[in-house]
Design a protein around this motif. Structure first.
Motif, PDB file in Angstrom:
ATOM      1  N   LEU A 110      -8.055  72.123 -24.131  1.00 30.43           N
ATOM      2  CA  LEU A 110      -7.712  71.091 -23.256  1.00 30.43           C
ATOM      3  C   LEU A 110      -8.109  71.565 -21.767  1.00 30.43           C
ATOM      4  O   LEU A 110      -8.915  70.959 -21.098  1.00 30.43           O
ATOM      5  N   ALA A 111      -7.562  72.776 -21.545  1.00 34.20           N
ATOM      6  CA  ALA A 111      -7.629  73.268 -20.168  1.00 34.20           C
ATOM      7  C   ALA A 111      -9.111  73.500 -19.922  1.00 34.20           C
ATOM      8  O   ALA A 111      -9.849  73.481 -18.802  1.00 34.20           O
ATOM      9  N   ALA A 112     -10.095  74.104 -20.911  1.00 30.58           N
ATOM     10  CA  ALA A 112     -11.220  74.380 -20.674  1.00 30.58           C
ATOM     11  C   ALA A 112     -12.339  73.157 -20.186  1.00 30.58           C
ATOM     12  O   ALA A 112     -13.126  73.274 -19.641  1.00 30.58           O
ATOM     13  N   LEU A 113     -11.829  72.191 -20.687  1.00 28.21           N
ATOM     14  CA  LEU A 113     -12.305  70.913 -20.325  1.00 28.21           C
ATOM     15  C   LEU A 113     -11.932  70.211 -19.163  1.00 28.21           C
ATOM     16  O   LEU A 113     -12.483  69.641 -18.639  1.00 28.21           O
ATOM     17  N   ARG A 114     -10.685  70.388 -18.740  1.00 29.62           N
ATOM     18  CA  ARG A 114     -10.199  69.892 -17.772  1.00 29.62           C
ATOM     19  C   ARG A 114      -9.893  70.405 -16.537  1.00 29.62           C
ATOM     20  O   ARG A 114      -9.632  70.040 -15.444  1.00 29.62           O
ATOM     21  N   ARG A 115      -9.868  71.821 -16.505  1.00 37.64           N
ATOM     22  CA  ARG A 115      -9.706  72.826 -15.206  1.00 37.64           C
ATOM     23  C   ARG A 115     -10.331  72.190 -14.094  1.00 37.64           C
ATOM     24  O   ARG A 115     -11.734  71.678 -14.110  1.00 37.64           O
ATOM     25  N   THR A 116      -9.604  72.365 -12.928  1.00 40.58           N
ATOM     26  CA  THR A 116     -10.275  72.314 -11.642  1.00 40.58           C
ATOM     27  C   THR A 116     -10.627  73.232 -11.010  1.00 40.58           C
ATOM     28  O   THR A 116     -10.239  74.429 -11.350  1.00 40.58           O
ATOM     29  N   ASP A 117     -11.254  73.415  -9.775  1.00 40.66           N
ATOM     30  CA  ASP A 117     -11.469  74.852  -9.257  1.00 40.66           C
ATOM     31  C   ASP A 117     -10.199  75.227  -8.615  1.00 40.66           C
ATOM     32  O   ASP A 117      -9.937  76.514  -8.615  1.00 40.66           O
ATOM     33  N   GLU A 118      -8.965  74.235  -8.312  1.00 37.38           N
ATOM     34  CA  GLU A 118      -7.772  74.809  -8.132  1.00 37.38           C
ATOM     35  C   GLU A 118      -7.066  75.758  -9.026  1.00 37.38           C
ATOM     36  O   GLU A 118      -6.636  76.631  -8.718  1.00 37.38           O
ATOM     37  N   ASP A 119      -7.238  75.174 -10.310  1.00 37.41           N
ATOM     38  CA  ASP A 119      -6.798  75.928 -11.283  1.00 37.41           C
ATOM     39  C   ASP A 119      -7.249  77.312 -11.496  1.00 37.41           C
ATOM     40  O   ASP A 119      -6.577  78.044 -11.996  1.00 37.41           O
ATOM     41  N   LEU A 120      -8.644  76.994 -11.569  1.00 38.91           N
ATOM     42  CA  LEU A 120      -9.345  78.365 -11.706  1.00 38.91           C
ATOM     43  C   LEU A 120      -9.117  79.487 -10.689  1.00 38.91           C
ATOM     44  O   LEU A 120      -8.790  80.816 -11.137  1.00 38.91           O
ATOM     45  N   ARG A 121      -8.701  79.168  -9.447  1.00 38.63           N
ATOM     46  CA  ARG A 121      -8.061  79.843  -8.341  1.00 38.63           C
ATOM     47  C   ARG A 121      -6.792  80.450  -8.807  1.00 38.63           C
ATOM     48  O   ARG A 121      -6.420  81.663  -8.578  1.00 38.63           O
ATOM     49  N   LEU A 122      -5.852  79.624  -9.138  1.00 40.32           N
ATOM     50  CA  LEU A 122      -4.581  80.024  -9.559  1.00 40.32           C
ATOM     51  C   LEU A 122      -4.617  81.120 -10.671  1.00 40.32           C
ATOM     52  O   LEU A 122      -3.792  81.986 -10.503  1.00 40.32           O
ATOM     53  N   MET A 123      -5.267  80.653 -11.719  1.00 39.89           N
ATOM     54  CA  MET A 123      -5.471  81.401 -12.750  1.00 39.89           C
ATOM     55  C   MET A 123      -5.945  82.989 -12.523  1.00 39.89           C
ATOM     56  O   MET A 123      -5.542  83.881 -12.762  1.00 39.89           O
ATOM     57  N   GLN A 124      -7.031  82.952 -11.611  1.00 37.98           N
ATOM     58  CA  GLN A 124      -7.736  84.263 -11.398  1.00 37.98           C
ATOM     59  C   GLN A 124      -6.780  85.032 -10.509  1.00 37.98           C
ATOM     60  O   GLN A 124      -6.652  86.269 -10.634  1.00 37.98           O
TER      61      GLN A 124
END
Length: 219
Positions: A110-124
């Motif tokens: 679900l994360a792969a489908l719904r992630r936002t740019d902010e999600d990616l920033r936090l994960m990175q």
């Protein structure tokens, strides 16, 4: 007589707890409902108001009751979180892996489908910090790793999944500690985290889920 008083008092509180828990389990009150006042409960249970107050404090600590200052007591949950934690703590490593497969793999899809740019920033950001501690002190690395996985689950934007992972993270932490105490940390395992994040960035749920399965199975 003085020495026996605390034991007698404790016994009365235990009895009050049993009665209150029984009413909660039987559905006497709905979650979110305001409970009767202490005097009302004391009269209903046939015990003193002080005993009711002490029993209520135990239920507050257990997370079953919420006391709102100036408003009263409300039922917060039916299940005692401590009972759940005791059950989870007794799970084997294989059982924890099964739980992670059921919870994390689907959430990652679900994360792969719904992630936002902010999600990616936090994960990175979490993955970069995790990488700095991968070969360092074990508890520090585990803390960083769990933060990465929490951000990953949060990217599914399902509060229930996020809360479930947050609730079980201490069990995952123990599982990782046991595993990494037995097996040396390998760069290839950390690289799986990098590939997993890339799959989420590319919005490829099938690859993200496959990598998550591999990661959970890796020692």
């Amino acid at each position: 007589m003085t020495d026996a008083s605390p034991l007698m008092k404790r016994s009365l509180v235990d009895q009050a707890l049993e009665q209150l828990r029984a009413r909660i389990n039987q559905g006497a009150w709905e979650v979110g409902q305001r409970l009767p006042t202490e005097p009302e409960l004391a009269a209903e249970l046939g015990i003193s108001r002080n005993t009711v107050r002490e029993a209520m404090r135990v239920l507050v600590f257990a997370g079953l009751i919420e006391i709102r200052q100036g408003d009263g007591s409300y039922l917060r949950a039916r299940a005692d979180p401590m009972d759940s934690l005791r059950t989870l703590t007794g799970c084997s490593m294989d059982q924890v892996r099964e739980m992670r497969h059921i919870l994390e793999v689907e959430a990652v899809g679900l994360a792969a489908l719904r992630r936002t740019d902010e999600d990616l920033r936090l994960m990175q950001q979490a993955l970069d910090l995790s990488g700095q501690h991968y070969h360092g002190e074990l508890d520090t690395y585990i803390c960083c790793d769990l933060q990465f996985h929490q951000h990953l689950i949060d990217a599914a934007h399902n509060p229930a999944l996020s809360e479930l992972y947050r609730y079980t993270s201490s069990i995952v932490s123990n599982h990782l500690r046991k595993t990494l105490d037995i097996y040396p940390r390998r760069q290839s395992v950390f690289d799986l985290h990098i590939e997993l994040l890339e799959a989420v960035k590319q919005q490829d749920p099938q690859r993200a889920m496959a990598l998550c399965r591999t990661l959970i199975n890796e020692p």
